[in-house]
Write an enzyme that holds these catalytic residues in place. Sequence first.
Site, PDB file in Angstrom:
ATOM      1  CB  ALA A 175      -0.932   0.023   1.214  1.00 56.28           C
ATOM      2  CE1 TYR A 197      -3.019   5.013   3.245  1.00 55.69           C
ATOM      3  CE2 TYR A 197      -4.503   5.460   5.075  1.00 55.69           C
ATOM      4  CZ  TYR A 197      -3.666   4.600   4.397  1.00 55.69           C
ATOM      5  OH  TYR A 197      -3.490   3.316   4.858  1.00 55.69           O
TER       6      TYR A 197
END
Length: 298
Positions: free
Chosen positions: A62, A127
């Site tokens: 990620a 995010y």
Amino acid sequence: MSLKILQFGATGQFAREMLDRAGPGVEITALSRAEVDLTDPDAIARAIGEAGDTDLVVNAAAYTAVDKAEAQPDLAYAVNAWAPAAMAKACQARGLPLLHVSTDMVFSGHKAGAYLETDAPAPLHIYGASKLAGEQAVLGACDRALVMRVSWLFSAYGQNFLQMMLRLAKTQPLLKVVDDQRACPTASGDLAAFILSQGDRLAKAPAGAREWGLLHVVNAGVASRYDMAQAIFAQTHAEAPPAMEPVPTSAFPTPARRALNAVLDTGRMQDVFSLQLRPWQEALEEVVAQLTGQKERA
């Protein structure tokens, strides 16, 4: 048990824990970013399509720079949304299950109690929005997908709150630690252990089974950042803990706003898997012991 896992990610804290905890009968092929560019959906599809015998695909990779994402939205979305989307489509084409890790940061923090999987997400920053887009893409493209939301991951590896506190304690005469953000601190190793313990079951679960969908996977117990720091130093600096001062989130302005309540309810995990991860304090004690052992061997 014989389980073959194709894992995206090889060096992050969760990826390392998966590799460390894979016991006999579990074979993990971990692909680093050097081997598969996560900004290249075609490369991702090829990696899954050309993999040999595989029982599960795990996305342990990620983009995690929460504040930098505000200035790098394209990269955040490429890694956190479009890469998982490519994985999901390729897994669906091969009939493979996909296990994807998401975050509590898909929520705004405005709820008074713990968040359920069914609560509406409302991320406060790029995010969180990119991770939410990844969740939706995975669940929309693969009918055997498990999306696991986690909170405040910590381990003996990588960059995390535990490591940061220990580093700052060496250089700062006074540690100012936020005390109005609350979540369920979670050991990366316990997340990995959960996946590995359920790997065979998930590899066999058909589309439509209760195992698939959203799942909150966090350690038992709730803490503020200040609470967690106190627990860290109680174990690492018991005789002479560093001076600390609790402060509000507003004392540390950041590009990305932080949710004050990130507590995740784990009722669904208990219902479907008959499991509850141990208290975060117990997991923290184990990780601190691991760090101490690493220093002694160095």
